[in-house]
Write a protein that holds these residues in place. Structure first.
Motif, PDB file in Angstrom:
ATOM      1  N   ALA A  64       0.817  -1.225   0.000  1.00 55.65           N
ATOM      2  CA  ALA A  64       0.000   0.000   0.000  1.00 55.65           C
ATOM      3  C   ALA A  64       0.846   1.270   0.000  1.00 55.65           C
ATOM      4  N   HIS A  65       2.177   1.120  -0.077  1.00 55.75           N
ATOM      5  CA  HIS A  65       3.106   2.257  -0.193  1.00 55.75           C
ATOM      6  C   HIS A  65       3.087   3.180   1.023  1.00 55.75           C
ATOM      7  N   PHE A  66       2.798   2.632   2.203  1.00 51.87           N
ATOM      8  CA  PHE A  66       2.783   3.471   3.401  1.00 51.87           C
ATOM      9  C   PHE A  66       4.191   3.912   3.799  1.00 51.87           C
ATOM     10  N   SER A  67       5.203   3.211   3.341  1.00 50.79           N
ATOM     11  CA  SER A  67       6.571   3.649   3.611  1.00 50.79           C
ATOM     12  C   SER A  67       6.832   4.992   2.938  1.00 50.79           C
ATOM     13  N   THR A  68       6.345   5.148   1.701  1.00 51.86           N
ATOM     14  CA  THR A  68       6.482   6.422   0.987  1.00 51.86           C
ATOM     15  C   THR A  68       5.608   7.493   1.614  1.00 51.86           C
ATOM     16  N   TYR A  69       4.366   7.131   1.938  1.00 52.43           N
ATOM     17  CA  TYR A  69       3.450   8.096   2.533  1.00 52.43           C
ATOM     18  C   TYR A  69       3.951   8.566   3.894  1.00 52.43           C
ATOM     19  N   PHE A  70       4.601   7.668   4.626  1.00 57.05           N
ATOM     20  CA  PHE A  70       5.137   8.015   5.943  1.00 57.05           C
ATOM     21  C   PHE A  70       6.242   9.070   5.801  1.00 57.05           C
ATOM     22  N   LYS A  71       7.140   8.878   4.834  1.00 58.76           N
ATOM     23  CA  LYS A  71       8.210   9.855   4.592  1.00 58.76           C
ATOM     24  C   LYS A  71       7.631  11.207   4.185  1.00 58.76           C
ATOM     25  N   ASN A  72       6.623  11.171   3.301  1.00 58.97           N
ATOM     26  CA  ASN A  72       5.986  12.421   2.878  1.00 58.97           C
ATOM     27  C   ASN A  72       5.354  13.143   4.060  1.00 58.97           C
ATOM     28  N   SER A  73       4.667  12.396   4.924  1.00 55.22           N
ATOM     29  CA  SER A  73       4.015  12.992   6.089  1.00 55.22           C
ATOM     30  C   SER A  73       5.037  13.620   7.031  1.00 55.22           C
ATOM     31  N   ILE A  74       6.162  12.932   7.235  1.00 54.32           N
ATOM     32  CA  ILE A  74       7.216  13.462   8.101  1.00 54.32           C
ATOM     33  C   ILE A  74       7.764  14.776   7.545  1.00 54.32           C
ATOM     34  N   THR A 217      -2.031  17.028  -4.159  1.00 54.18           N
ATOM     35  CA  THR A 217      -1.290  15.873  -4.686  1.00 54.18           C
ATOM     36  C   THR A 217      -2.189  15.004  -5.551  1.00 54.18           C
ATOM     37  N   LEU A 218      -3.255  15.595  -6.073  1.00 50.88           N
ATOM     38  CA  LEU A 218      -4.268  14.821  -6.792  1.00 50.88           C
ATOM     39  C   LEU A 218      -3.699  14.110  -8.007  1.00 50.88           C
ATOM     40  N   ASN A 219      -2.794  14.754  -8.708  1.00 50.37           N
ATOM     41  CA  ASN A 219      -2.237  14.168  -9.934  1.00 50.37           C
ATOM     42  C   ASN A 219      -0.939  13.412  -9.700  1.00 50.37           C
ATOM     43  N   LYS A 220      -0.480  13.360  -8.442  1.00 44.61           N
ATOM     44  CA  LYS A 220       0.753  12.637  -8.114  1.00 44.61           C
ATOM     45  C   LYS A 220       0.540  11.799  -6.857  1.00 44.61           C
ATOM     46  N   PRO A 221       0.024  10.582  -7.011  1.00 46.02           N
ATOM     47  CA  PRO A 221      -0.250   9.722  -5.853  1.00 46.02           C
ATOM     48  C   PRO A 221       0.986   9.442  -5.002  1.00 46.02           C
ATOM     49  N   GLU A 222       2.176   9.500  -5.611  1.00 48.70           N
ATOM     50  CA  GLU A 222       3.393   9.210  -4.849  1.00 48.70           C
ATOM     51  C   GLU A 222       3.717  10.297  -3.827  1.00 48.70           C
ATOM     52  N   LEU A 223       3.023  11.428  -3.895  1.00 47.91           N
ATOM     53  CA  LEU A 223       3.234  12.516  -2.943  1.00 47.91           C
ATOM     54  C   LEU A 223       2.194  12.521  -1.824  1.00 47.91           C
ATOM     55  N   ARG A 224       1.343  11.510  -1.793  1.00 45.15           N
ATOM     56  CA  ARG A 224       0.284  11.458  -0.780  1.00 45.15           C
ATOM     57  C   ARG A 224       0.860  11.336   0.628  1.00 45.15           C
ATOM     58  N   THR A 225       0.074  11.792   1.586  1.00 48.91           N
ATOM     59  CA  THR A 225       0.405  11.601   2.997  1.00 48.91           C
ATOM     60  C   THR A 225      -0.325  10.356   3.500  1.00 48.91           C
ATOM     61  N   LEU A 226      -0.102  10.014   4.770  1.00 47.61           N
ATOM     62  CA  LEU A 226      -0.712   8.812   5.332  1.00 47.61           C
ATOM     63  C   LEU A 226      -2.237   8.886   5.326  1.00 47.61           C
ATOM     64  N   SER A 227      -2.771  10.051   5.691  1.00 45.23           N
ATOM     65  CA  SER A 227      -4.232  10.177   5.744  1.00 45.23           C
ATOM     66  C   SER A 227      -4.866  10.001   4.367  1.00 45.23           C
ATOM     67  N   VAL A 228      -4.243  10.565   3.338  1.00 46.38           N
ATOM     68  CA  VAL A 228      -4.756  10.407   1.977  1.00 46.38           C
ATOM     69  C   VAL A 228      -4.481   8.995   1.470  1.00 46.38           C
TER      70      VAL A 228
END
Length: 276
Positions: A64-74, A217-228
């Motif tokens: 689910a790519h939460f590792s990426t979302y976690f970094k973005n959120s931080i 970040t609508l057009n770039k899912p890789e920039l999502r945060t954890l909540s999104v």
């Protein structure tokens, strides 16, 4: 004395019962993150899973790519917290210590912005971010999250700085400090409780923010945060409930760590600002 002791016992029992009801949903979510989806649906309010499914966290973190979302959120949260603290501290210091014409009117105008719903400001903020060329970028999300008046924090800093003795500034001026140097070297270090209060509250708000990160970040899912990123568990025909519970638990841990680590300063900041 016996009647007073009995009242204390009843009060503590009532608070314990209330605390159990308040904490139980969080505990239930954590244990649900170790269940299968079938068990999640059929177990009701049952707490413990039959077998702990640790792969739910592996699925949330990797698939689910939460590792990426976690970094973005931080990155977004820490940057927004720093920006908000600096801006609110400067504004609060100026309002609390500097006399200028129309000061009361300015404070009233700033306070009035508290009643403007944040949803009404999204469109102008969106156009500003787009005009800066920061749309669909992490800096754009950071600027959007840290924008706004943040009236509560400004008032906290203003109230705190108003209560400090004037001799501090006079001593700094005798040492050759100007306005900004006095603020940075004298006033800011002794306002740690308010800084901690602002940091904790802004951290929680930004970390849990959904609307702004979704739009920017609508057009770039890789920039999502954890909540999104919770959207990752919602499919066209099914929902991964246990994966979502695991993701929510991952998102909850940093908030608990930050609050527990700085709760003493948080209480001191609230108490000091109210006293001031």
């Amino acid at each position: 004395m016996r009647k007073q002791a009995l009242m204390h016992v009843l009060l503590h029992i009532g608070l314990i019962v209330l605390g159990v009801f308040w904490v139980y949903p969080f505990v239930w979510m954590i244990f649900s993150s170790f269940k299968t989806n079938t068990e999640y649906i059929s177990s009701g309010l049952k707490l413990f899973p039959e077998v702990f499914q640790w792969e739910n966290y592996t699925r949330a973190w990797g698939i689910a790519h939460f590792s990426t979302y976690f970094k973005n959120s931080i990155m977004i949260t820490v940057s927004a917290v720093i920006i908000v603290i600096v801006l609110c501290a400067l504004t609060g210091y100026a309002l609390g210590r500097v006399k200028f014409p129309g000061k009361k009117l300015f404070i009233a105008a700033v306070t009035a912005t508290m009643f403007i719903p944040k949803g009404y400001t999204v469109i102008p903020v969106y156009h500003i971010i787009k005009g800066l060329g920061l749309l669909n970028t992490l800096p754009g999300v950071i600027v959007a999250e840290s924008s706004g008046a943040h009236v509560l924090f400004i008032l906290l800093f203003m109230s705190y700085f108003q209560g400090l003795p004037k001799e501090l500034e006079e001593a700094a001026e005798m040492d050759g400090c100007g306005f900004l140097r006095t603020f940075v070297q004298v006033m800011l270090p002794i306002s740690k409780p308010i800084i901690a209060t602002t940091g904790i509250m802004q951290f929680i708000w930004t970390w849990n923010s959904f609307f702004i990160p979704l739009i920017f970040t609508l057009n770039k899912p890789e920039l999502r945060t954890l909540s999104v990123g919770m959207y990752s568990f919602i499919g066209e025909h099914a929902i991964d409930y246990t994966g979502m519970a695991a993701g929510a638990t991952i998102a909850l841990v940093p908030i608990i760590i930050v609050f527990v680590s700085f709760q003493r300063y948080f209480v001191e900041g609230i108490a000091g600002s109210v006293k001031g």
